[in-house]
Design a protein around this motif. Sequence first.
Motif, mmCIF file in Angstrom:
data_model
loop_
_atom_site.group_PDB
_atom_site.id
_atom_site.type_symbol
_atom_site.label_atom_id
_atom_site.label_comp_id
_atom_site.label_asym_id
_atom_site.label_seq_id
_atom_site.Cartn_x
_atom_site.Cartn_y
_atom_site.Cartn_z
ATOM 1 N N GLY A 19 84.653 -34.938 31.152
ATOM 2 C CA GLY A 19 85.888 -35.429 31.033
ATOM 3 C C GLY A 19 87.053 -34.643 31.184
ATOM 4 N N PHE A 20 87.042 -33.350 31.832
ATOM 5 C CA PHE A 20 88.243 -33.069 32.066
ATOM 6 C C PHE A 20 87.944 -32.062 33.494
ATOM 7 C CE2 PHE A 20 87.378 -29.090 29.846
ATOM 8 C CZ PHE A 20 88.437 -28.296 30.197
ATOM 9 N N ILE A 21 89.211 -31.860 34.218
ATOM 10 C CA ILE A 21 89.059 -31.329 35.653
ATOM 11 C C ILE A 21 89.377 -30.038 35.337
ATOM 12 C CG2 ILE A 21 89.548 -31.382 37.875
ATOM 13 C CD1 ILE A 21 89.975 -34.341 37.905
ATOM 14 N N LEU A 22 88.662 -29.095 35.886
ATOM 15 C CA LEU A 22 88.931 -27.621 35.567
ATOM 16 C C LEU A 22 88.886 -26.814 36.817
ATOM 17 C CD1 LEU A 22 89.176 -25.029 33.494
ATOM 18 C CD2 LEU A 22 86.823 -24.681 34.104
ATOM 19 N N SER A 23 90.301 -26.082 37.156
ATOM 20 C CA SER A 23 90.408 -25.560 38.425
ATOM 21 C C SER A 23 89.948 -24.036 38.190
ATOM 22 C CB SER A 23 91.885 -25.664 38.888
ATOM 23 O OG SER A 23 92.556 -24.642 39.460
ATOM 24 N N ILE A 24 89.146 -23.796 39.484
ATOM 25 C CA ILE A 24 88.585 -22.406 39.073
ATOM 26 C C ILE A 24 88.980 -21.504 40.657
ATOM 27 C CG2 ILE A 24 86.484 -20.758 38.854
ATOM 28 C CD1 ILE A 24 85.424 -23.277 37.555
ATOM 29 N N ARG A 25 89.302 -20.468 40.202
ATOM 30 C CA ARG A 25 89.800 -19.630 41.520
ATOM 31 C C ARG A 25 88.401 -19.345 42.153
ATOM 32 N NH1 ARG A 25 94.849 -15.584 40.109
ATOM 33 N NH2 ARG A 25 96.366 -17.223 40.159
ATOM 34 N N LYS A 26 88.427 -19.189 43.475
ATOM 35 C CA LYS A 26 87.429 -18.717 44.280
ATOM 36 C C LYS A 26 86.465 -17.387 43.843
ATOM 37 C CE LYS A 26 85.707 -19.576 48.907
ATOM 38 N NZ LYS A 26 86.396 -19.673 50.468
ATOM 39 N N SER A 27 87.405 -16.477 43.468
ATOM 40 C CA SER A 27 86.562 -15.302 43.040
ATOM 41 C C SER A 27 85.811 -15.299 41.784
ATOM 42 C CB SER A 27 87.784 -14.196 42.818
ATOM 43 O OG SER A 27 88.722 -14.765 41.747
ATOM 44 N N ILE A 28 86.117 -16.333 41.139
ATOM 45 C CA ILE A 28 85.362 -16.640 39.810
ATOM 46 C C ILE A 28 84.243 -17.502 40.154
ATOM 47 C CG2 ILE A 28 85.496 -17.763 37.407
ATOM 48 C CD1 ILE A 28 88.100 -16.410 37.043
ATOM 49 N N ALA A 29 84.528 -18.685 41.103
ATOM 50 C CA ALA A 29 83.695 -19.319 41.287
ATOM 51 C C ALA A 29 82.332 -18.714 42.147
ATOM 52 C CB ALA A 29 84.079 -20.481 42.394
ATOM 53 N N LYS A 30 82.561 -17.513 42.698
ATOM 54 C CA LYS A 30 81.501 -16.758 43.290
ATOM 55 C C LYS A 30 80.640 -16.363 42.254
ATOM 56 C CE LYS A 30 83.502 -15.653 47.840
ATOM 57 N NZ LYS A 30 84.678 -14.829 48.367
#
Lengths: 81, 648
Positions: free
Chosen positions: A60-71
């Motif tokens: 129910g909510f959109i979270l934006s994550i930097r690529k460095s963390i997504a890795k």
Amino acid sequence: MDSMQTNLADCAVGEEIEILSISDDFIATKLIEMGLTENLKTKVVLIAPLGDPIAIDIKGFILSIRKSIAKKILVKKADQK
Amino acid sequence: MKIALLGNPNTGKSSIFNLLTGLRQQIGNFPGVTVEKKSGYFTHNEQRFDIVDFPGTYSLTPRSLDEEVVANILGKEDSKDFPDLIIAVVDSSRLENNLFLFTQLYELQLPTVLVLNMWDLSQKNGIIIDIEALQKQFPDTTIVTTNARVGIGKERILAAISKPKTRNGNFFIEEAQTTGNELTEKERRNKARTRKDKIESLVNLVQSKHEKKESSRLDKFFVHPVTGYLFFLTILMVMFQFIFSFASYPMDFIDGAFGTLSHWYSSNMPEGVLTDLISEGIIPGIGGVVIFVPQIALLFFFIGILEETGYLSRVVFIMDRIMRPLGLNGKSVVPLMSSLACAIPGVMSARTIGNWKERLITILVAPLMSCSARIPVYTLLIALVIPEGYIFGFLNIQGIVLFGLYLMGIIGAFVVAFILKLIIKNKSKGFMLLELPSLKPPRWGDVFIGVLEKIKIFLFDAGKIIIAISIILWFLASYGPGEKIKNSRFSVISSQAYQEASEETKADMTSSSNLENSYIGHLGKFIEPAIKPLGYDWKIGISLLTSFAAREVFVGSLSTIYAVQDEGDDPKRLLESMKNEKRPDGTPTYTFASGMSLMVFYVFAMQCMSTVAVVKRETRSWKWPLIQLLFMGVMAYAFSWITFLFLR
């Protein structure tokens, strides 16, 4: 087709994924607090023009994550039909 | 009774706060930190409630500065803001996510009111929450549903806080009881996981279905590589246009009104020092503060809309990668752009940046963007030393120089940002996890209250400093050591030129002589050796000093010095006498080299006391504005010197 393991940074918009593990305890705690846990089935909602950051849906909510963390987030891509 | 208002970001917490307090709010800072503290009060059934709107957080784990503030205050029973009751706001559509913070608050053993906000929206989306079942899980809290955006639910909250339930001391998760001071990261993670799991199974009992977010077509448009940037650019252009052009009407009006007031006061009051102080020091000082209000109001009106609608977080999303290498944040774009109109609202708007280091860098470089107050200085000097004409038949040379000055400021800001990124240590360990809230129409009441807040902060906090400095500047420009002003005035009056001059010229001549012999005049002569390498003389020196009040004062000061007060905005006579101005050796004072050097000086120098005052207000210390004053001064001096050296 077999399900594929990859990290969140390598997913495309609209891909159904399941979170497998988060490699960093510090980051994991923060993500859990925001609702991103292991076993969460979710979807990549948006990717910024330069491929970074990426946004996923967390119940129910959109979270934006930097690529460095997504890795650091290991995911399983759902079976494609 | 003291109430703490807590909740995740984007739960409509501020709307609840505004709903309860109306305009009875106050902005300050939490003790010792730069985190903004919004507090207010209201009365219900003759009982007074003081309420503090805490920064939105996801948990009580202190990670960012915001979270530390919350954790510190709630952790210390003797702290000034320690509440008697907690109102926890959650977004009904995101119950599971939002309960994480609430369960932690529930364990604090304080009376709580759980507000399920945006209730109607979750209903509309088919999310059914069984409130009775939820109540069974948290028996000691009062649950109310609200829809604060349209003002529904105030009575329910008031009823709940009037009869708060007491806590009986059970913990939500057992692990919470053993709050050993220093947990390892691993233990923290496990604890968070336990809590999260328990919430998940609990929510499965009380809620039927979860909302799934898909990317809307609007979102795809906002973050699209082409349309996304184009749209953002358009929004910026519109904002910029409004601030730049439309603010000038109320600003001219304020300028005129204070001028009239000052004139009226001096001609209706007995002559004397006190009258001079009020009519030439205090009234223009206050006018110099009020004049910024239209720009501030307009900028924060737009920013309020961008924030309220959720669009601002999309901007961060598409700008983050671009601004990051410079130590800036996606949100830095708005403050920097607005600084092209005026650095004061620009610096204030950096508040939307959560990360302290990124916010500080934004504040420190914002005044390097050429603001509208530099335009009179640029245009005067360009008209003076840059020939009219075209390159390639269509590129106006004067226009190119003006463009170059703007570009120089922008590049300067980026380079300085990059250097500061390497120097300044990051206080918060936070890494950017940004929520993209759903897009929605703005709530005008909240936008309006936000604008008023910013105006209030500026007028009362920065205003004091600005008025104080302008009184000092007025004093230094009106009084001089010993009898010098009097003596030289006498010699001017007895000169033959004066006898033959018209009434207007007579006045110009005496004020020129007054300024020359004032403290500032002496100071201008004193610094002449220091500014000589830049190509300036003492007359320019005086104008540099007086224009610390505001850059555009430079033009007025030169007019006074050269004894050519123009009527209206047309500086024809000033230009004439500047062209004829000679150095002692007979060469013209204003050459291509010295003119360019002077323009470069104004690109970089912090010639604006109001910005200094606002930076002091926003960083809560004199340290940063002074550092800023220093490095901008060094840059101005160095680059003007280089410019003069090469062009001479």
